[in-house]
Design an enzyme around this catalytic site. Sequence first.
Site, mmCIF file in Angstrom:
data_model
loop_
_atom_site.group_PDB
_atom_site.id
_atom_site.type_symbol
_atom_site.label_atom_id
_atom_site.label_comp_id
_atom_site.label_asym_id
_atom_site.label_seq_id
_atom_site.Cartn_x
_atom_site.Cartn_y
_atom_site.Cartn_z
ATOM 1 N N SER A 251 21.464 4.541 -75.027
ATOM 2 C CA SER A 251 20.391 4.910 -75.946
ATOM 3 C C SER A 251 19.506 3.718 -76.324
ATOM 4 O O SER A 251 18.857 3.150 -75.459
ATOM 5 C CB SER A 251 20.998 5.566 -77.181
ATOM 6 O OG SER A 251 19.986 6.074 -77.997
ATOM 7 N N ASP A 422 19.750 16.704 -73.368
ATOM 8 C CA ASP A 422 19.553 15.633 -74.346
ATOM 9 C C ASP A 422 18.104 15.638 -74.845
ATOM 10 O O ASP A 422 17.185 15.274 -74.120
ATOM 11 C CB ASP A 422 19.883 14.288 -73.692
ATOM 12 C CG ASP A 422 19.878 13.149 -74.695
ATOM 13 O OD1 ASP A 422 19.357 13.360 -75.810
ATOM 14 O OD2 ASP A 422 20.392 12.076 -74.373
ATOM 15 N N HIS A 448 23.200 13.731 -75.953
ATOM 16 C CA HIS A 448 23.155 12.276 -76.111
ATOM 17 C C HIS A 448 24.544 11.640 -76.211
ATOM 18 O O HIS A 448 24.911 10.789 -75.403
ATOM 19 C CB HIS A 448 22.351 11.986 -77.373
ATOM 20 C CG HIS A 448 21.601 10.700 -77.329
ATOM 21 N ND1 HIS A 448 20.668 10.415 -76.369
ATOM 22 C CD2 HIS A 448 21.649 9.615 -78.130
ATOM 23 C CE1 HIS A 448 20.159 9.214 -76.591
ATOM 24 N NE2 HIS A 448 20.746 8.702 -77.648
#
Length: 494
Positions: A251, A422, A448
Site C-alpha cells: 500500500s 480492492d 486491500h
Amino acid sequence: MISIPILDRLSFRDYQGLIFTVLFFAIETVIRIIVILLPKFVINGIDAFIESAFPWLTSSERKPRVSPLEKAESFEQIIRFWRKYAYEQHVVRTQDDYFLCVHRIPYKEIITSDKYNDKNNQRKNRMEKNIEIMDNLDQFIKTKAHRPPTKNGNRPVVLLYHGFLMSSEVWVCNTDEHRNLPFVLSEQGYDVWLGNSRGNKYSQNHQSLSPANTAFWNFSLNEFAMYDLPDVVDYILEQTGASSLTYIGFSQGTAQAFAGLSVNPRLCKKVNLFIAMAPATTPKGLHHPMIDAFVKATPSVVYLLFGRKTPLKLALFWQRIISPPLFVKVIDGCVNFLFGWTGRNMTAEQKLVSYQHLYSLTSVKSLVHWFQIIRTGRFQMYDEVPSRIPYHSPNVVRDHIPPKFPTKQISTPIAVFYGNSDSLVQFDVLVADLPPLAYVKAIESWEHLDFLWGKDIEHLLYPDILKLLRHFNAQTDEKNHQLEPERETDMYTE
Ligand SMILES: *[C@@H]1O[C@H](CO)[C@@H](O)[C@H](O)[C@H]1NC(C)=O
Ligand SMILES: *[C@@H]1O[C@H](CO)[C@@H](O)[C@H](O)[C@H]1NC(C)=O
C-alpha cells in the site's frame, strides 16, 4: 462562515458532513472522559453487559481461541514468541535527523534437537552451580543482546515496508507461522529487514524535535520517499555489504517507493527488484459519497478536524478499552464505511490478532497529502498552498501545479500484485504511468488487507514472490561477478 476561508466553497451537503463530524468528535470526547473516570471493574462490567445483551456483536460462529500474539506488545515479542528467528533492532538517522527503528531477522536459527538439548543441559548445569539464577539469566540475556550485528554472509537482502497508519508489526501477525512473509523469506535464506516510517510506534524520535511539537509532525509522503526510504536502504547496504536489495512494499509502502525511486536514479541502482503489493498511488476516493465529496472539496479541512500533529491518537485509547472481538467489529465497520471492504477473505481468528496490530500513528499532513492526491487524481507532491479550484476545471489560470512523481523514469524492475476487489487500487491508471512491468498478478476477489492476512496467502502470493526473488537476485549476482571479480565472500558462522 464567509470569514473562515477554508469553508467558503463548501456546499450545503458538505456543511452537513462537517457538522456531523464535529458532533461525532464532541460526543466521542465526552464518552471518552467518562470512561477515563470510571473504575476498571465498571468497564469490565459494561464489556460483559455488551457481550450478553448483543451476542451478535461479539461472538463469531464459535469463540475463537485467544492467541498470545494478540496481546504481544511489540515486534520483538512477536519474534520471540516463535523462538526460531534471530532478531536485531537497528536505528537509522535520516538526513533531516529523524531516528527510524528498523527491525531485522538476519537468519533462522537451525535448531537440531541434539543441539537444542545440549544447549539446554549446559544452561541447566550452569544454573545449578550458581545460586543467583536470576542474575545469571539476566547476564546471559545481556551478553546475547550485545553481540555485534550479524555478518550477512552473502545472503540476499529484502526490505519490507508497511502501509499508511501501520508499523512493521503488520508483517508478522499471521496466526500460522508460515503465513508470515518474513518467516517464509528467512526460511529460504534471505536477510529480512522491516522498515518503520517516521512518526509511527517505533520511529518517534528526532535529534531536536519532540513529538509534542507540531514541527515534528510536519511531514508527508514526500519525506517518506525523499529521506526515509533512501536513508534506510543506504544503511542496510552498508551494514550487510550487499550491493543491492529487493524492496517489498504494501500500500503506502509501494507509494513511497514509486515516489522515491522516480526522483532518485542512484536509489534505482540499489534496488534490484521492487515488489508492489496492493499498490496505491491514485486511489479513487472513499466509499461513502458524502465523506468522499467532503474531503475532495478541501483536503485541508482535515487540519480543522485533527489539528497539525497526528490523527486518531484516541483510536489507540479505544483499542485498550474495548474487548478484541468488539474491536474487530468496529474496525470492520469503519473500513466498510470508508472503503467498502468486506473482510470476507480473512478468518475471524486472524482478525482478532491482526487488528490489534493494525493501527499506528502518522502525521495529519500525510493524510492531507493522500486527500490531495485523491482530489486531483494525480500522484503528485504535497502542495503547501493548494488552490481551491478543482484540478480539472477548464479555462483557469494557475499560479502553480505540483509536479507529479515521474514514475515512468524508474529503472528498477517492478512486479505488481493487486486484488480485483480492492477499492483503493486503480490498476489501469497506475500502469499508464509506469515503465513496462516485469510481472503482474491480479488476485480474484481480494481486497486491500488480504495482501497481509488473506486466506491462502501462502499459496496465492508467496510462491510468486519467492520465484521473483530467486530470479532477480541471481541476475544481480551475475552482474556483481562481472563487475567485481574479487568480491570477498564473508561466510556466516554462528
Ligand atoms: C512545514 O515545513 C514547510 C517546508 O519545510 C514549511 O514551509 C512550513 O511552514 C512548515 N509547517 C509547519 C506547520 O511547521
Ligand atoms: C474470497 O471470498 C469470496 C467470498 O467468500 C470467495 O468467493 C472467493 O473465492 C475468496 N477468494 C479467494 C481468493 O479465496
